[in-house]
Design an enzyme around this catalytic site. Structure first.
Site, PDB file in Angstrom:
ATOM      1  N   ASN A 184      11.634   0.323   0.863  1.00  0.00           N
ATOM      2  CA  ASN A 184      10.601   1.327   1.170  1.00  0.00           C
ATOM      3  C   ASN A 184       9.896   1.070   2.499  1.00  0.00           C
ATOM      4  O   ASN A 184       9.398   2.002   3.132  1.00  0.00           O
ATOM      5  CB  ASN A 184       9.575   1.337   0.019  1.00  0.00           C
ATOM      6  N   ASP A 240       9.073  -9.920   6.293  1.00  0.00           N
ATOM      7  CA  ASP A 240       9.282  -8.980   7.393  1.00  0.00           C
ATOM      8  C   ASP A 240      10.723  -8.523   7.274  1.00  0.00           C
ATOM      9  O   ASP A 240      11.654  -9.313   7.477  1.00  0.00           O
ATOM     10  CB  ASP A 240       9.030  -9.665   8.745  1.00  0.00           C
ATOM     11  N   VAL A 241      10.922  -7.248   6.935  1.00  0.00           N
ATOM     12  CA  VAL A 241      12.270  -6.774   6.607  1.00  0.00           C
ATOM     13  C   VAL A 241      13.240  -6.846   7.786  1.00  0.00           C
ATOM     14  O   VAL A 241      14.452  -6.758   7.587  1.00  0.00           O
ATOM     15  CB  VAL A 241      12.249  -5.336   6.036  1.00  0.00           C
ATOM     16  N   ARG A 248       0.850  -1.201   0.000  1.00  0.00           N
ATOM     17  CA  ARG A 248       0.000   0.000   0.000  1.00  0.00           C
ATOM     18  C   ARG A 248       0.888   1.254   0.000  1.00  0.00           C
ATOM     19  O   ARG A 248       2.119   1.156   0.028  1.00  0.00           O
ATOM     20  CB  ARG A 248      -0.904  -0.006   1.233  1.00  0.00           C
ATOM     21  N   ASP A 262       6.075  -7.789   1.657  1.00  0.00           N
ATOM     22  CA  ASP A 262       5.366  -7.053   2.718  1.00  0.00           C
ATOM     23  C   ASP A 262       4.880  -8.043   3.761  1.00  0.00           C
ATOM     24  O   ASP A 262       4.794  -9.251   3.497  1.00  0.00           O
ATOM     25  CB  ASP A 262       4.174  -6.280   2.109  1.00  0.00           C
ATOM     26  N   LYS A 309      15.815   7.571  10.115  1.00  0.00           N
ATOM     27  CA  LYS A 309      15.931   7.977   8.716  1.00  0.00           C
ATOM     28  C   LYS A 309      17.292   8.619   8.429  1.00  0.00           C
ATOM     29  O   LYS A 309      17.819   8.517   7.321  1.00  0.00           O
ATOM     30  CB  LYS A 309      14.772   8.914   8.339  1.00  0.00           C
ATOM     31  N   TYR A 353      12.027   8.500  14.975  1.00  0.00           N
ATOM     32  CA  TYR A 353      11.859   8.250  13.537  1.00  0.00           C
ATOM     33  C   TYR A 353      12.928   8.996  12.737  1.00  0.00           C
ATOM     34  O   TYR A 353      13.560   8.429  11.838  1.00  0.00           O
ATOM     35  CB  TYR A 353      10.461   8.700  13.123  1.00  0.00           C
ATOM     36  N   THR A 413      -0.569   9.387   3.118  1.00  0.00           N
ATOM     37  CA  THR A 413      -0.830   7.939   3.188  1.00  0.00           C
ATOM     38  C   THR A 413      -1.349   7.637   4.594  1.00  0.00           C
ATOM     39  O   THR A 413      -1.502   8.538   5.421  1.00  0.00           O
ATOM     40  CB  THR A 413       0.470   7.153   2.985  1.00  0.00           C
TER      41      THR A 413
HETATM   42  N1  LIG Z   1       3.950   9.132   4.291  1.00  0.00           N
HETATM   43  C1  LIG Z   1       4.886  10.030   4.501  1.00  0.00           C
HETATM   44  O1  LIG Z   1       4.604  11.188   4.803  1.00  0.00           O
HETATM   45  C2  LIG Z   1       6.348   9.680   4.336  1.00  0.00           C
HETATM   46  C3  LIG Z   1       7.264  10.715   4.189  1.00  0.00           C
HETATM   47  C4  LIG Z   1       8.623  10.415   4.049  1.00  0.00           C
HETATM   48  C5  LIG Z   1       9.037   9.105   4.038  1.00  0.00           C
HETATM   49  N2  LIG Z   1       8.117   8.094   4.190  1.00  0.00           N
HETATM   50  C6  LIG Z   1       8.615   6.718   4.161  1.00  0.00           C
HETATM   51  O2  LIG Z   1       8.073   6.067   3.022  1.00  0.00           O
HETATM   52  C7  LIG Z   1       7.941   4.674   3.296  1.00  0.00           C
HETATM   53  C8  LIG Z   1       6.502   4.236   3.014  1.00  0.00           C
HETATM   54  O3  LIG Z   1       5.623   5.004   3.813  1.00  0.00           O
HETATM   55  P1  LIG Z   1       4.036   5.027   3.606  1.00  0.00           P
HETATM   56  O4  LIG Z   1       3.593   6.407   3.889  1.00  0.00           O
HETATM   57  O5  LIG Z   1       3.666   4.394   2.330  1.00  0.00           O
HETATM   58  O6  LIG Z   1       3.598   4.111   4.863  1.00  0.00           O
HETATM   59  P2  LIG Z   1       2.391   3.076   5.027  1.00  0.00           P
HETATM   60  O7  LIG Z   1       2.292   2.817   6.482  1.00  0.00           O
HETATM   61  O8  LIG Z   1       1.189   3.563   4.299  1.00  0.00           O
HETATM   62  O9  LIG Z   1       2.938   1.766   4.265  1.00  0.00           O
HETATM   63  C9  LIG Z   1       4.080   1.093   4.752  1.00  0.00           C
HETATM   64  C10 LIG Z   1       4.130  -0.287   4.175  1.00  0.00           C
HETATM   65  O10 LIG Z   1       5.266  -0.956   4.759  1.00  0.00           O
HETATM   66  C11 LIG Z   1       4.850  -2.217   5.250  1.00  0.00           C
HETATM   67  N3  LIG Z   1       5.681  -2.645   6.370  1.00  0.00           N
HETATM   68  C12 LIG Z   1       5.719  -2.129   7.627  1.00  0.00           C
HETATM   69  N4  LIG Z   1       6.553  -2.831   8.397  1.00  0.00           N
HETATM   70  C13 LIG Z   1       7.063  -3.814   7.615  1.00  0.00           C
HETATM   71  C14 LIG Z   1       7.991  -4.870   7.833  1.00  0.00           C
HETATM   72  N5  LIG Z   1       8.544  -5.082   9.034  1.00  0.00           N
HETATM   73  N6  LIG Z   1       8.308  -5.685   6.790  1.00  0.00           N
HETATM   74  C15 LIG Z   1       7.738  -5.493   5.568  1.00  0.00           C
HETATM   75  N7  LIG Z   1       6.851  -4.526   5.314  1.00  0.00           N
HETATM   76  C16 LIG Z   1       6.524  -3.698   6.320  1.00  0.00           C
HETATM   77  C17 LIG Z   1       3.398  -2.013   5.659  1.00  0.00           C
HETATM   78  O11 LIG Z   1       2.707  -3.255   5.777  1.00  0.00           O
HETATM   79  C18 LIG Z   1       2.887  -1.123   4.531  1.00  0.00           C
HETATM   80  O12 LIG Z   1       2.465  -1.883   3.418  1.00  0.00           O
HETATM   81  C19 LIG Z   1       8.359   4.485   4.763  1.00  0.00           C
HETATM   82  O13 LIG Z   1       9.716   4.078   4.816  1.00  0.00           O
HETATM   83  C20 LIG Z   1       8.195   5.880   5.344  1.00  0.00           C
HETATM   84  O14 LIG Z   1       9.008   6.061   6.470  1.00  0.00           O
HETATM   85  C21 LIG Z   1       6.780   8.360   4.320  1.00  0.00           C
END
Ligand SMILES: NC(=O)c1ccc[n+]([C@@H]2O[C@H](COP(=O)([O-])OP(=O)(O)OC[C@H]3O[C@@H](n4cnc5c(N)ncnc54)[C@H](O)[C@@H]3O)[C@@H](O)[C@H]2O)c1
Length: 266
Positions: free
Chosen positions: A91, A64-65, A18, A39, A164, A160, A197
């Site tokens: 990601n 699970d990463v 997602r 995922d 990062k 967090y 998201t």
């Molecule tokens: N949304 C934001 O504002 C934003 C901004 C900057 C960076 N990010 C980064 O972008 C990436 C994606 O974020 P997003 O907004 O899509 O988040 P999200 O929570 O909508 O999706 C994250 C996805 O990662 C999966 N996930 C979580 N833990 C996991 C694990 N241990 N093993 C495998 N999969 C796992 C979840 O199941 C999910 O499908 C993340 O690394 C986040 O830190 C997000």
């Protein structure tokens, strides 16, 4: 960039069920790559994978990463099902909001497990597979998703932001090793701005809960106000940047961190 800049390439996208990851998987697929989604969300992951594969193959693997053995199996499955492996997008990530006065050790450790250990293990298994003599052996590219949180100070996300910043530094060291040791793998990272998201909207709500904004609208408006291009980021903004960094057009770019934040972190 050509429409099919990634024709014939084989990608694994973590957290691709997602959000940003699903958009990255779709963009890589549209650019011609075969894509495996890794995922912990099995139903959503399979569903997202089923919507891909217009040009190449698409699949799902439970990953699970934070788990070394699961990485080994996921990379083996990617090589077997796609017929190779030359693009990794690290990601998957989690964000647990807290003011420093309230931080819980367990929350910090969990973010380190997923955001730091997960990215490091991904690079480990990608390098082993992609380098000469590896199971795929054709070199390739790794793109790590860091965050604007690695470049600015934003309240209530100290833990967090720390994870990062670690992604940022690990990207440079990994790029150095891969280059010097002749792996044929480029390694770069992105710093996305706030994206609505599930993670992004939860953060906006948490900002309110921590007394840092009156309501979600004000929390979002505060971020937009800090962004010269005047809007939140969108998942497609990040996905397009991943396609570029994964493509031959970025062939001399490694060890770089690219902001995709509308200028918020400049
Ligand atoms: N949304 C934001 O504002 C934003 C901004 C900057 C960076 N990010 C980064 O972008 C990436 C994606 O974020 P997003 O907004 O899509 O988040 P999200 O929570 O909508 O999706 C994250 C996805 O990662 C999966 N996930 C979580 N833990 C996991 C694990 N241990 N093993 C495998 N999969 C796992 C979840 O199941 C999910 O499908 C993340 O690394 C986040 O830190 C997000």
């Amino acid at each position: 960039m050509g429409e099919r800049s990634l024709a014939g390439r084989k990608a694994l996208v973590t957290g691709g069920a997602r959000g940003i990851g699903a958009s990255i998987a779709a963009a890589l697929s549209a650019a011609g790559a075969s894509v495996m989604i890794g995922d912990i969300l099995e139903d959503a992951g399979r569903q997202t994978a089923a919507g891909l594969g217009e040009h190449g193959k698409a699949g799902f693997v439970r990953l699970d990463v934070a788990d070394d053995a699961q990485w080994q199996a996921a990379v083996a499955a990617t090589v077997a099902e796609l017929g190779g492996f030359d693009l990794l997008v690290n990601n998957a990530g989690i964000e647990i909001t807290s003011l420093i006065v309230d931080v819980e050790a367990a929350d910090l450790r969990r973010m380190c497990e997923v955001n730091i250990v997960g990215v490091a293990l991904g690079m480990k298994h990608a390098f082993r597979a992609m380098r000469p003599g590896g199971a795929a052996g054709q070199g390739g590219s790794v793109v790590n998703i860091a965050s604007v949180a690695a470049t600015i100070a934003f309240p209530a996300i100290a833990g967090y932001s720390g994870t990062k910043s670690a992604v940022d530094r690990m990207t440079r060291v990994a790029a150095m090793e891969a280059g010097k040791l002749g792996y044929g793998v480029r390694v770069n990272c992105l710093y996305p701005g706030l994206i609505p998201t599930e993670m992004g909207m939860k953060l906006a709500n948490d900002i309110v809960a921590n007394g840092l904004a009156a309501d979600v609208g004000a929390a979002v408006a505060g971020v937009v106000e800090q962004t010269p291009l005047g809007r939140l980021a969108e998942v497609g903004d990040v996905a397009d940047a991943v396609v570029f960094l994964s493509s031959p057009q970025a062939r001399f770019i490694t060890g770089a961190g690219l902001p995709v934040d509308g200028g918020m972190g400049m």
